[in-house]
Design an enzyme around this catalytic site. Structure first.
Site, short mmCIF file in Angstrom:
data_model
loop_
_atom_site.label_atom_id
_atom_site.label_comp_id
_atom_site.label_asym_id
_atom_site.label_seq_id
_atom_site.Cartn_x
_atom_site.Cartn_y
_atom_site.Cartn_z
N MET A 36 39.32 43.16 43.14
CA MET A 36 38.18 42.73 43.95
C MET A 36 38.21 41.24 44.32
O MET A 36 37.24 40.72 44.86
CB MET A 36 36.86 43.06 43.24
CG MET A 36 36.68 44.53 42.95
SD MET A 36 36.84 45.54 44.43
CE MET A 36 37.07 47.14 43.68
N CYS A 37 39.29 40.55 44.01
CA CYS A 37 39.40 39.13 44.36
C CYS A 37 39.75 38.99 45.84
O CYS A 37 40.59 39.71 46.37
CB CYS A 37 40.48 38.46 43.53
SG CYS A 37 39.96 38.06 41.88
N HIS A 38 39.09 38.02 46.47
CA HIS A 38 39.38 37.71 47.85
C HIS A 38 40.67 36.89 47.95
O HIS A 38 40.91 36.04 47.10
CB HIS A 38 38.25 36.87 48.46
CG HIS A 38 36.95 37.59 48.53
ND1 HIS A 38 36.08 37.65 47.46
CD2 HIS A 38 36.36 38.26 49.54
CE1 HIS A 38 35.01 38.34 47.82
NE2 HIS A 38 35.16 38.72 49.08
N MET A 53 39.01 33.00 38.97
CA MET A 53 40.05 33.98 38.64
C MET A 53 41.44 33.41 38.86
O MET A 53 42.37 33.70 38.12
CB MET A 53 39.86 35.27 39.44
CG MET A 53 38.58 36.02 39.09
SD MET A 53 38.38 36.35 37.32
CE MET A 53 39.83 37.32 36.98
N GLU A 54 41.58 32.56 39.87
CA GLU A 54 42.87 31.92 40.13
C GLU A 54 43.25 30.98 38.99
O GLU A 54 44.41 30.93 38.58
CB GLU A 54 42.83 31.19 41.47
CG GLU A 54 42.85 32.10 42.68
CD GLU A 54 41.56 32.87 42.96
OE1 GLU A 54 41.57 33.78 43.80
OE2 GLU A 54 40.51 32.57 42.33
N ASP A 71 57.77 34.66 27.43
CA ASP A 71 58.98 35.35 27.89
C ASP A 71 60.23 34.51 27.64
O ASP A 71 61.26 35.03 27.21
CB ASP A 71 58.87 35.67 29.38
CG ASP A 71 60.12 36.32 29.92
OD1 ASP A 71 60.52 37.37 29.38
OD2 ASP A 71 60.70 35.78 30.88
#
Length: 161
Positions: free
Chosen positions: A77-79, A115-116, A130
């Site tokens: 749902m992120c733009h 969110m970014e 990793d």
């Protein structure tokens, strides 16, 4: 301040992307943090560039920037946002055998970049994991959280803990 409604759910309970069409474009910034703890010997290899996969922190910084730019492809749902800045900083703590990561993301737009920033931190930490996993299977990623956001109708938020 907690809102009483979930913005990504419509009146019928269906998932939706929030309509930001009418929102004003403002300068928005978000800062997120997290850390990874590892064996003392692993941290030493990170600091000296002794790992087989190469320069861990440079690679992780690039991965974090790329992660921020890909957030709308990962979180449903992120733009898609025109990000204007992503900064990734590292803090090496020799006493705790850890590396702290801070990501600051900026845009001028109709929706925030929390969110970014969180994706940038997470991607950075996962890349460190990793690159080091061949020598250390017991690393631990912790404390991923938003610590500040500015801009938009809700104004400034600063975490108090």
């Amino acid at each position: 301040m907690m809102e009483n409604t979930l913005t990504h759910i419509d009146e019928s309970g269906n998932a939706r992307m929030v309509d930001v069409t009418e929102k004003a474009s403002t300068l928005r910034e978000a800062v997120a943090v997290g850390s990874i703890t590892m064996a003392r010997s692993t941290l030493s290899l990170v600091k000296t560039g002794g790992l087989p996969k190469g320069d861990v922190l440079s690679t992780a910084r690039i991965a974090g920037i790329m992660g921020a730019k890909q957030t709308s492809n990962l979180i449903p749902m992120c733009h898609p946002i025109a990000i204007t800045s992503v900064k990734i900083e590292f803090t090496v703590n020799d006493e705790k055998n850890s590396i702290g990561v801070t990501a600051a993301v900026k845009t001028v737009g109709q929706t925030g970049v929390e969110m970014e920033a969180l994706t940038a931190v997470s991607t950075t930490l996962l890349t460190i994991y990793d690159m080091c996993k061949a020598v250390d299977k017991e690393m631990e990623i912790t404390g991923v959280m938003l610590i500040k956001k500015t801009g938009g109708k809700s104004g400034t938020y600063v975490r108090h803990s």
